[in-house]
Write an enzyme that holds these catalytic residues in place. Structure first.
Site, PDB file in Angstrom:
ATOM      1  N   ARG A 232       0.848  -1.187   0.000  1.00 47.70           N
ATOM      2  CA  ARG A 232       0.000   0.000   0.000  1.00 47.70           C
ATOM      3  C   ARG A 232       0.888   1.245   0.000  1.00 47.70           C
ATOM      4  O   ARG A 232       1.962   1.248   0.621  1.00 47.70           O
ATOM      5  CB  ARG A 232      -0.886   0.041   1.254  1.00 47.70           C
ATOM      6  CG  ARG A 232      -2.033  -0.935   1.234  1.00 47.70           C
ATOM      7  CD  ARG A 232      -3.117  -0.517   0.228  1.00 47.70           C
ATOM      8  NE  ARG A 232      -4.242  -1.436   0.231  1.00 47.70           N
ATOM      9  CZ  ARG A 232      -4.411  -2.426  -0.657  1.00 47.70           C
ATOM     10  NH1 ARG A 232      -3.524  -2.626  -1.614  1.00 47.70           N
ATOM     11  NH2 ARG A 232      -5.477  -3.191  -0.608  1.00 47.70           N
TER      12      ARG A 232
ATOM     13  N   HIS B 227      -0.793   0.219  -9.810  1.00 51.21           N
ATOM     14  CA  HIS B 227      -1.512  -0.697  -8.896  1.00 51.21           C
ATOM     15  C   HIS B 227      -2.086  -1.891  -9.668  1.00 51.21           C
ATOM     16  O   HIS B 227      -3.298  -2.146  -9.650  1.00 51.21           O
ATOM     17  CB  HIS B 227      -2.625   0.050  -8.150  1.00 51.21           C
ATOM     18  CG  HIS B 227      -3.041  -0.630  -6.875  1.00 51.21           C
ATOM     19  ND1 HIS B 227      -3.406   0.049  -5.741  1.00 51.21           N
ATOM     20  CD2 HIS B 227      -3.127  -1.941  -6.552  1.00 51.21           C
ATOM     21  CE1 HIS B 227      -3.721  -0.813  -4.785  1.00 51.21           C
ATOM     22  NE2 HIS B 227      -3.553  -2.037  -5.251  1.00 51.21           N
TER      23      HIS B 227
HETATM   24  C1  GLV Z   1      -5.234  -5.016  -4.143  1.00 50.97           C
HETATM   25  O1  GLV Z   1      -4.535  -4.112  -3.836  1.00 50.97           O
HETATM   26  C2  GLV Z   1      -5.910  -5.887  -3.218  1.00 50.97           C
HETATM   27  O2  GLV Z   1      -5.884  -5.624  -2.012  1.00 50.97           O
HETATM   28  O3  GLV Z   1      -6.468  -6.895  -3.672  1.00 50.97           O
END
Ligand code: GLV
Length: 305
Positions: free
Chosen positions: A220, A268
């Site tokens: 994160r 991401h």
């Molecule tokens: C992605 O970041 C997830 O938590 O699946």
């Protein structure tokens, strides 16, 4: 008894369709569609509006759409009796392992160098056998990454805040962070985001790594103190970083990371949940809930993951 799919900013349609396909009888509402809050017992959520769930008096389970649950656990207004679940999925795990391996190899071999510099000259590269990869967080995803990297021939160790069962590699404990960092040349952050781990990738931690160490963050954005990373890369203590997650996503256009020659950005994408793959486990938990059986993949709320 109804299900609410709630994912502002992420189109819920694929989830709703898949739920309907795989459990035709299920009554589903896609937020903000009109619905009676009292009917909702099961919510499937991604970044719900803060505080909303306290208005659902019969809610029993909130299922995260992904592996991470910080977007749920960080909401202090979720009633204590509500169970939170997360996704555990082979595809997610495989994708994460492959992605981290790709980032590590890109760092070692600098794969776009020749194209970017229109150069046919072979360059020196970092050797697998000279690396000690330190994986921070050895849960489902972290331990799969450890295994994949070990299979390729890397020396790998882990760092975990909770004691772990037997492992083929050294897993350093909470109080052995300095020792873990002192021998790590590539850090892979796969920690859950909790109050204890927020901002953990900071200047103090970076200083404990050997000069030239490299940072990979696929957990994160809030794990990383961004200006500390920039400073430590610019002073040459760190050789660079590959970042897939950011404090603010999408990463703003003016953010210095975009221009930095030693920082690689991905949006991401390390491992993204495929509704088709994971709806069976959501349906299974829904059925378990309706039958009064314990649901699977429960998050320990006191730990936050
Ligand atoms: C992605 O970041 C997830 O938590 O699946």
């Amino acid at each position: 008894m109804s299900v609410l799919v709630i994912s502002p900013g992420r189109d819920p349609e694929a989830w709703v369709q898949e739920l309907k396909n795989q459990h035709p009888g299920m009554q589903i509402f896609a937020y903000p569609e009109e619905h009676n809050k009292e009917d909702i017992e099961y919510a499937i959520a991604w970044k719900h509006p803060r505080g909303i769930f306290k208005n659902y008096p019969n809610l029993k389970v909130i299922a995260s759409m992904g592996a991470g649950v910080d977007h749920i656990t960080s909401d202090p207004e979720i009633p204590k009796n509500v169970t939170i679940t997360r996704i555990i999925d082979d595809q997610l795990t495989l994708d994460m392992s492959a992605f981290v391996l790709a980032l590590v190899m890109n760092h070692l071999r600098n794969l776009s160098f020749h194209h970017n510099h229109k150069s046919w000259e072979p360059t020196n590269y970092l050797k697998i056998e000279d690396q000690n990869i330190g994986v921070m967080g050895v849960g489902v995803l972290g331990s799969a990454v450890v295994k994949t990297l070990t299979n390729v021939g890397f020396k790998v160790s882990g760092w975990a805040t909770q004691p772990k069962p037997q492992s083929d590699v050294t897993i350093f404990g909470k109080d052995q962070l300095d020792e873990f960092l002192g021998q790590t040349t590539i850090v892979v952050c796969l920690l859950p985001l909790t109050q204890q781990t927020e901002n953990i990738l900071n200047k103090e931690l970076f200083k404990k790594l050997p000069k030239g160490a490299y940072i990979i963050n696929v957990a994160r954005g809030q794990h990383l103190v961004e200006h500390d990373l920039l400073e430590m890369v610019d002073t040459g203590h760190l050789s660079g970083a590959s970042l897939d997650v950011f404090r603010k996503e999408p990463l703003p256009e003016e953010h210095p990371f975009w221009q930095h020659p030693k920082i690689s950005i991905t949006p991401h994408i390390a491992s993204v949940t495929d509704p088709k793959k994971v709806v069976p486990q959501l349906v299974e938990n829904y059925i378990r809930m309706t039958e009064g059986k314990p649901v699977k993949n429960i998050v320990k709320r006191e730990k936050g993951y």
